[in-house]
Design a protein around this motif. Structure first.
Motif: not given
Length: 401
Positions: A361-364, A368-372, A376-385
């Motif tokens: 997820l190094s490239e954002i 995208q819309d704000i939900l997407a 991506d942000y949540f996934k990057s901060k929670n080990g891919g979850q």
């Protein structure tokens, strides 16, 4: 004679939001019943009588009522010293009145207890850090070297400790001098103290979670080999698990706390020590398991269903739950767990993360819309979850607020 050794009552103690006072009432009643049943001659309570310097009214009342029952209204001496959780001045304060009931309260190191005499026993000798008891029905005296907890300030005040001197050396000299002067082979010789003591060459003992640590660096280590050779039994307080760090011939015993007070003590059986002693002979040590008090349990599960099933089968317990799952707990699942059991102290959710490379997820994509972007942000901060439906719902509420 028979001696009962207990310690670390921690009256007023809570486990997170849970009061333990009702359990303490039951277990102290059990200790009184053991003392009466075993026909105990002397009771030793080795510190941490309360859980803090300013105990509540209920805890204070329970303490004094229990001591009075243990003393049989003056027939049986009870000696209690302060621990690192206690206020020495608070422990000392009722001593003049307590003596009338055969209760000897010692708050400060090297205290000199005032002599007194009751119908069944008297303090026949007293010195700094020492008392001798004589009993009307025994032909020999009992000597007690007493050392309540001493922090750095008290050590300097009472022992004259220098920074360069280790506490172990200071206590060794003090105890040796007392024992050499007063402890001959014609009486029973005891030591009681509230401190962190270890046996040389053995692994260091662990202090309980939630316990105010005494050991801070090697200068605070006290070795059991400094105990004077005249001492037949050493009654310790501070560590909450029963253990004899001495020998069978000369026990050096942590009697244990009467209840499990932290999750590091989960599964421990609690005891009181019973000692049979006479002058110039090896003591006999026994321990009696205490039956009262809720079980304190740490459990880990990998499904909500298994968690609920176990909680229903173990209602009378205090529990720390770790729940591993593929996704974050939903609100209704958390609610169901807490509704199932009234003794959940901690609920620790752990998400089973698949192996995740942050570079994925190094490239954002900022288009995208704000939900997407949030996903991506949540996934990057929670080990891919991935964020679950509850979290997405909360985000949408905030977005539309």
């Amino acid at each position: 004679m028979k001696i009962l050794h207990t310690a670390d009552w921690h009256l007023g103690k809570r486990l997170d939001r849970f009061s333990r006072l009702e359990e303490q009432v039951l277990v102290l009643n059990e200790i009184v019943e053991i003392a009466d049943r075993e026909k105990i001659d002397l009771v030793l309570i080795a510190g941490d009588l309360f859980d803090n310097f300013n105990p509540g009214v209920e805890a204070t009342e329970l303490f004094y009522k229990t001591l009075k029952r243990l003393s049989l209204n003056g027939e049986r001496p009870v000696v209690a010293i302060s621990g690192n959780h206690d206020s020495p001045s608070l422990i000392d304060a009722p001593d003049p009145l307590a003596r009338e009931c055969g209760i000897i309260l010692i708050g400060h190191p090297k205290a000199k207890v005032q002599p007194f005499e009751l119908e069944h026993f008297k303090i026949s000798k007293t010195a700094d850090g020492f008392i001798e008891l004589e009993f009307k029905n025994l032909s020999f005296p009992v000597r007690i070297l007493h050392t309540p907890y001493a922090n750095e300030v008290r050590l300097k005040e009472y022992f004259g400790e220098n920074k360069e001197e280790q506490l172990s050396h200071v206590l060794s000299e003090s105890w040796r001098q007392i024992a050499d002067e007063f402890c001959d082979k014609k009486g029973i010789n005891l030591l009681m103290a509230h401190l962190y003591m270890n046996k040389k060459g053995a692994p260091l003992l662990d202090e309980s979670e939630g316990e105010k640590p005494i050991k801070i660096g090697n200068a605070d280590l006290i070795w059991s080999d400094i105990i004077p050779h005249q001492i037949q039994y050493t009654a310790l307080g501070h560590l909450h698990g029963f253990q004899n760090i001495g020998t069978a011939e000369k026990p050096v015993v942590y009697a244990s706390s009467p209840l499990c007070y932290s999750f590091s003590e989960a599964g421990q059986t609690k005891y009181v020590s019973i000692i049979e002693a006479e002058p110039n002979k090896q003591v006999t040590l026994d321990k009696i398991a205490l039956k009262n008090g809720k079980c304190v349990i740490r459990k880990t599960f990998d499904s909500v269903d298994k968690t609920i099933e176990w909680l229903q089968e173990n209602p009378n317990s205090l529990v720390e739950l770790t729940l591993k799952s593929e996704t974050f707990l939903k609100a209704e699942e958390r609610k169901l767990i807490y509704q199932t059991h009234s003794g959940i102290v901690h609920l620790i959710p752990k998400v089973k993360n698949e192996e995740f490379n942050e570079n994925q997820l190094s490239e954002i994509n900022l288009n995208q819309d704000i939900l997407a972007l949030f996903k991506d942000y949540f996934k990057s901060k929670n080990g891919g979850q991935e964020a679950n439906d509850d979290i997405i719902g909360l985000f949408k509420e905030i977005e539309n607020y």
